[in-house]
Write a protein that holds these residues in place. Structure first.
Motif, PDB file in Angstrom:
ATOM      1  N   MET A   1       0.815  -1.218   0.000  1.00  0.00           N
ATOM      2  CA  MET A   1       0.000   0.000   0.000  1.00  0.00           C
ATOM      3  C   MET A   1       0.851   1.271   0.000  1.00  0.00           C
ATOM      4  SD  MET A   1      -2.750   1.109   2.917  1.00  0.00           S
ATOM      5  CE  MET A   1      -3.364   2.785   3.068  1.00  0.00           C
ATOM      6  N   THR A   2       1.842   1.338   0.899  1.00  0.00           N
ATOM      7  CA  THR A   2       2.647   2.553   1.010  1.00  0.00           C
ATOM      8  C   THR A   2       3.522   2.752  -0.222  1.00  0.00           C
ATOM      9  OG1 THR A   2       2.709   2.115   3.395  1.00  0.00           O
ATOM     10  CG2 THR A   2       4.125   3.878   2.575  1.00  0.00           C
ATOM     11  N   ALA A   3       3.981   1.657  -0.814  1.00  0.00           N
ATOM     12  CA  ALA A   3       4.760   1.771  -2.053  1.00  0.00           C
ATOM     13  C   ALA A   3       3.929   2.437  -3.140  1.00  0.00           C
ATOM     14  CB  ALA A   3       5.223   0.388  -2.505  1.00  0.00           C
ATOM     15  N   MET A   4       2.643   2.077  -3.220  1.00  0.00           N
ATOM     16  CA  MET A   4       1.772   2.675  -4.224  1.00  0.00           C
ATOM     17  C   MET A   4       1.511   4.152  -3.911  1.00  0.00           C
ATOM     18  SD  MET A   4       1.413   0.307  -6.365  1.00  0.00           S
ATOM     19  CE  MET A   4       0.188   1.032  -7.443  1.00  0.00           C
ATOM     20  N   VAL A   5       1.404   4.485  -2.628  1.00  0.00           N
ATOM     21  CA  VAL A   5       1.247   5.883  -2.232  1.00  0.00           C
ATOM     22  C   VAL A   5       2.483   6.679  -2.647  1.00  0.00           C
ATOM     23  CG1 VAL A   5       1.149   7.441  -0.234  1.00  0.00           C
ATOM     24  CG2 VAL A   5      -0.363   5.448  -0.340  1.00  0.00           C
ATOM     25  N   ALA A   6       3.672   6.118  -2.371  1.00  0.00           N
ATOM     26  CA  ALA A   6       4.916   6.796  -2.748  1.00  0.00           C
ATOM     27  C   ALA A   6       5.005   6.959  -4.261  1.00  0.00           C
ATOM     28  CB  ALA A   6       6.115   6.009  -2.224  1.00  0.00           C
ATOM     29  N   ALA A   7       4.627   5.941  -4.991  1.00  0.00           N
ATOM     30  CA  ALA A   7       4.685   6.003  -6.454  1.00  0.00           C
ATOM     31  C   ALA A   7       3.742   7.077  -6.998  1.00  0.00           C
ATOM     32  CB  ALA A   7       4.333   4.642  -7.049  1.00  0.00           C
ATOM     33  N   LYS A   8       2.545   7.170  -6.415  1.00  0.00           N
ATOM     34  CA  LYS A   8       1.597   8.196  -6.831  1.00  0.00           C
ATOM     35  C   LYS A   8       2.165   9.593  -6.563  1.00  0.00           C
ATOM     36  CE  LYS A   8      -2.468  10.119  -7.838  1.00  0.00           C
ATOM     37  NZ  LYS A   8      -2.964  10.238  -9.227  1.00  0.00           N
ATOM     38  N   LEU A   9       2.797   9.768  -5.412  1.00  0.00           N
ATOM     39  CA  LEU A   9       3.406  11.053  -5.097  1.00  0.00           C
ATOM     40  C   LEU A   9       4.525  11.389  -6.080  1.00  0.00           C
ATOM     41  CD1 LEU A   9       3.626  11.012  -1.198  1.00  0.00           C
ATOM     42  CD2 LEU A   9       2.307  12.589  -2.613  1.00  0.00           C
ATOM     43  N   VAL A  10       5.322  10.391  -6.445  1.00  0.00           N
ATOM     44  CA  VAL A  10       6.400  10.616  -7.407  1.00  0.00           C
ATOM     45  C   VAL A  10       5.825  11.069  -8.744  1.00  0.00           C
ATOM     46  CG1 VAL A  10       8.180   9.468  -8.795  1.00  0.00           C
ATOM     47  CG2 VAL A  10       8.061   9.067  -6.333  1.00  0.00           C
ATOM     48  N   ARG A  11       4.737  10.450  -9.169  1.00  0.00           N
ATOM     49  CA  ARG A  11       4.123  10.866 -10.436  1.00  0.00           C
ATOM     50  C   ARG A  11       3.593  12.298 -10.347  1.00  0.00           C
ATOM     51  NH1 ARG A  11       2.371   5.373 -10.454  1.00  0.00           N
ATOM     52  NH2 ARG A  11       0.335   5.909  -9.600  1.00  0.00           N
ATOM     53  N   GLU A  12       2.955  12.626  -9.221  1.00  0.00           N
ATOM     54  CA  GLU A  12       2.418  13.980  -9.065  1.00  0.00           C
ATOM     55  C   GLU A  12       3.552  15.020  -9.010  1.00  0.00           C
ATOM     56  OE1 GLU A  12      -0.735  14.914  -9.245  1.00  0.00           O
ATOM     57  OE2 GLU A  12      -1.268  12.834  -9.640  1.00  0.00           O
ATOM     58  N   LEU A  13       4.628  14.691  -8.339  1.00  0.00           N
ATOM     59  CA  LEU A  13       5.765  15.602  -8.284  1.00  0.00           C
ATOM     60  C   LEU A  13       6.427  15.738  -9.641  1.00  0.00           C
ATOM     61  CD1 LEU A  13       7.316  14.566  -4.856  1.00  0.00           C
ATOM     62  CD2 LEU A  13       6.382  16.805  -5.436  1.00  0.00           C
ATOM     63  N   THR A  14       6.454  14.637 -10.393  1.00  0.00           N
ATOM     64  CA  THR A  14       6.986  14.696 -11.755  1.00  0.00           C
ATOM     65  C   THR A  14       6.178  15.683 -12.597  1.00  0.00           C
ATOM     66  OG1 THR A  14       7.778  12.409 -11.669  1.00  0.00           O
ATOM     67  CG2 THR A  14       7.389  13.334 -13.842  1.00  0.00           C
ATOM     68  N   ALA A  15       4.879  15.650 -12.434  1.00  0.00           N
ATOM     69  CA  ALA A  15       4.016  16.579 -13.181  1.00  0.00           C
ATOM     70  C   ALA A  15       4.280  18.024 -12.767  1.00  0.00           C
ATOM     71  CB  ALA A  15       2.550  16.218 -12.970  1.00  0.00           C
ATOM     72  N   ARG A  16       4.552  18.272 -11.471  1.00  0.00           N
ATOM     73  CA  ARG A  16       4.835  19.626 -11.000  1.00  0.00           C
ATOM     74  C   ARG A  16       6.170  20.131 -11.540  1.00  0.00           C
ATOM     75  NH1 ARG A  16       2.603  22.954  -7.711  1.00  0.00           N
ATOM     76  NH2 ARG A  16       3.681  24.111  -9.327  1.00  0.00           N
ATOM     77  N   ILE A  17       7.154  19.230 -11.630  1.00  0.00           N
ATOM     78  CA  ILE A  17       8.493  19.617 -12.070  1.00  0.00           C
ATOM     79  C   ILE A  17       8.573  19.778 -13.579  1.00  0.00           C
ATOM     80  CG2 ILE A  17      10.888  18.835 -12.250  1.00  0.00           C
ATOM     81  CD1 ILE A  17      10.494  17.476  -9.503  1.00  0.00           C
ATOM     82  N   SER A  18       7.965  18.837 -14.301  1.00  0.00           N
ATOM     83  CA  SER A  18       8.101  18.807 -15.752  1.00  0.00           C
ATOM     84  C   SER A  18       7.165  19.814 -16.400  1.00  0.00           C
ATOM     85  CB  SER A  18       7.780  17.397 -16.262  1.00  0.00           C
ATOM     86  OG  SER A  18       8.622  16.437 -15.642  1.00  0.00           O
ATOM     87  N   LYS A  19       7.640  20.430 -17.485  1.00  0.00           N
ATOM     88  CA  LYS A  19       6.787  21.406 -18.185  1.00  0.00           C
ATOM     89  C   LYS A  19       7.307  21.632 -19.589  1.00  0.00           C
ATOM     90  CE  LYS A  19       9.339  25.191 -15.941  1.00  0.00           C
ATOM     91  NZ  LYS A  19       9.240  26.349 -15.083  1.00  0.00           N
TER      92      LYS A  19
END
Length: 321
Positions: A303-321
């Motif tokens: 469960m926590t691995a999936m939470v971390a992965a979701k956060l990584v994807r969301e942060l990737t979206a914030r960083i990338s442009k």
């Protein structure tokens, strides 16, 4: 040497205990370090060249895994987190984005040298425009060398949004200046941040508050979150400095959402609270880290691995442009 790199600090400590010559161990460490940095450098070059050739990309997140856990004051499990997060990112149960995952292996080096190696690794990623580092911990001690590298590379301080149950601002927790509980003291005394906002705090001592006042930290505790919510979900950071650095300790969330952490602190943020803060943040996010995931305490279904992965994807979206 390949086996030394794989087994890391425990293997090298065993060699030392068996009276293997110190110079031989140091040569082995140097070879492992150089191999890791070469891999990071070449992968960053390859991805940077590809993105520049494709064009139209102003910034792109590049993951840098740092499986370091020995500066944790309790459990050492975060050292095993980066590959588990990587596995969850590519899990077929959810949508994924393409990321370049790089790892710097723990090879038994003393902390002063290790912190310099982490900083050098972050800088290697940043040298390849348009890449921006998204660092996977490991314990929270990795934030200090990461922020230092970003600030030095960009030529000035950043604003930091730090989500955590703890302020991690002890001067030297249990006598360790590189403790995961002291990383933000090193950052602030080094002048690498102008503003430090700490959100989700619910385990703080007298020293934590005194250190916060000393460094002018803006500490938002969970006991007042309902009052502070509107402010925290509409943050504007980074103006007048080199950008925004985001550091997410998974224990910022209530253990109902992220049980796989070393320091379980009930009464935390919900996963949606975290996303609202990140998604509504106004500012140029130049780098980030996700730390303190402990796979040894996660649920059987990851469960926590999936939470971390979701956060990584969301942060990737914030960083990338």
């Amino acid at each position: 040497m390949k086996n030394v790199g794989r087994m890391g600090i425990h293997y090298l400590q065993r060699l030392n205990a068996e009276n293997v010559p110190k110079d031989l161990i140091e040569k082995g460490q140097a070879r492992v370090i150089e191999a890791s940095l070469t891999l990071i450098r070449e992968r960053a070059k390859l991805k940077g060249e590809l993105l520049r050739a494709l064009g139209g990309v102003a910034a792109s997140a590049s993951l840098l895994g740092v499986p370091l856990g020995h500066n944790s004051s309790f459990l050492q499990g975060p050292a095993f987190a980066p590959p588990r997060i990587r596995e969850a990112i590519w899990c077929g149960s959810t949508n994924s984005t393409t990321e370049e995952v790089q790892e710097l292996r723990d090879c038994g080096v003393d902390d002063d040298r290790l912190m310099n190696i982490i900083s050098e690794s972050v800088k290697l990623v940043m040298e390849e425009d348009p890449l921006r580092p998204l660092v996977l911990g490991g314990d929270h001690s990795i934030s200090f060398p990461s922020v230092r590298a970003v600030s030095e590379k960009l030529g000035g301080p950043v604003d930091i949004l730090h989500l955590d149950a703890h302020p991690d601002i002890y001067d030297a927790f249990e006598g360790n200046k590189y403790s995961h509980a002291s990383s933000f003291a090193r950052i602030m005394e080094g002048g690498y941040a102008r503003r430090l906002l700490q959100v989700g705090i619910r385990s703080i001592t007298k020293e934590g508050r005194e250190q916060g006042k000393r460094f002018g930290v803006e500490q938002y505790e969970m006991r007042t979150f309902s009052r502070d919510r509107n402010l925290l979900e509409n943050l504007k950071l980074g103006e007048g400095v080199k950008g925004v650095y985001i550091s997410v300790d998974l224990d910022c969330m209530d253990p109902a959402f992220a049980p796989g952490v070393s320091h379980i602190e009930p009464g935390g943020l919900s996963f949606r609270d975290v996303l609202n803060i990140l998604q509504n943040l106004k500012g140029d996010v130049v780098a980030a880290d996700v730390v303190e995931f402990n796979p040894q305490r996660d649920t059987v279904d990851g469960m926590t691995a999936m939470v971390a992965a979701k956060l990584v994807r969301e942060l990737t979206a914030r960083i990338s442009k």
